[in-house]
Motif scaffolding. Structure first.
Motif: not given
Length: 160
Positions: A34, A48, A50, A66-67, A81-82, A122
């Motif tokens: 992150s 990968t 936050k 991811t975030d 992805t989130n 992806r």
């Protein structure tokens, strides 16, 4: 006054990277941890974990995470992805793609907004697979060697 839940939402785990506001990066960032960006980046940012983009930060490139929490400026597409959270002071000039998307009133997004969309890069999307109907970038039919014949009622008829 700082909202306590917002404060805890933006804490980065120990071992995360941080780019201070006095630093400018020219080139892409690719991280497996992150991070928080307070400075300027000219290049893609991929993580990968936050990613927090502070209100002093500016990114001129695509963002993959991811975030994501955005308070600053992003000039490029965003692929999450989130969950993505775009704050009231954020400015995004590009498309925003996320599974869960929160946009505060006052945020500016100049581009398409797509919820529940898998990122374009992806790796688990294989050629020949039918993508989700909510994924306009990959909504294609399964590839077949010979197309099936049309149903009886759709076959061409002659008027003459």
């Amino acid at each position: 006054m700082i909202n306590v839940s917002q404060f805890f939402r933006n804490i980065i785990a120990p071992g995360a990277f941080r780019i201070p506001k006095e630093v400018s990066v020219s080139g892409s960032i690719d991280a497996t941890i992150s991070g928080r960006i307070d400075g300027n980046v000219r290049g893609d940012v991929k993580t990968t974990g936050k990613l927090v983009i502070s209100e002093n930060a500016s990114i001129r490139g695509h963002v993959y995470a991811t975030d994501l929490v955005v308070y600053g400026k992003v000039y490029g597409d965003v692929h999450i992805t989130n969950k993505a959270h775009i704050s009231t002071k954020a400015y995004v000039k590009g498309d925003v793609n996320a599974i869960v998307l929160e946009i505060e009133e006052g945020a500016v997004i100049e581009g398409a907004i797509r919820k529940n969309v898998q990122p374009a890069g992806r790796s688990d999307h294989h050629p020949g697979e039918t993508a989700s109907a909510t994924d306009p970038l990959h909504a294609t039919a399964t590839v077949a060697a010979t197309p099936p014949p049309p149903p009886e009622e759709e076959q061409a008829t002659s008027w003459f």
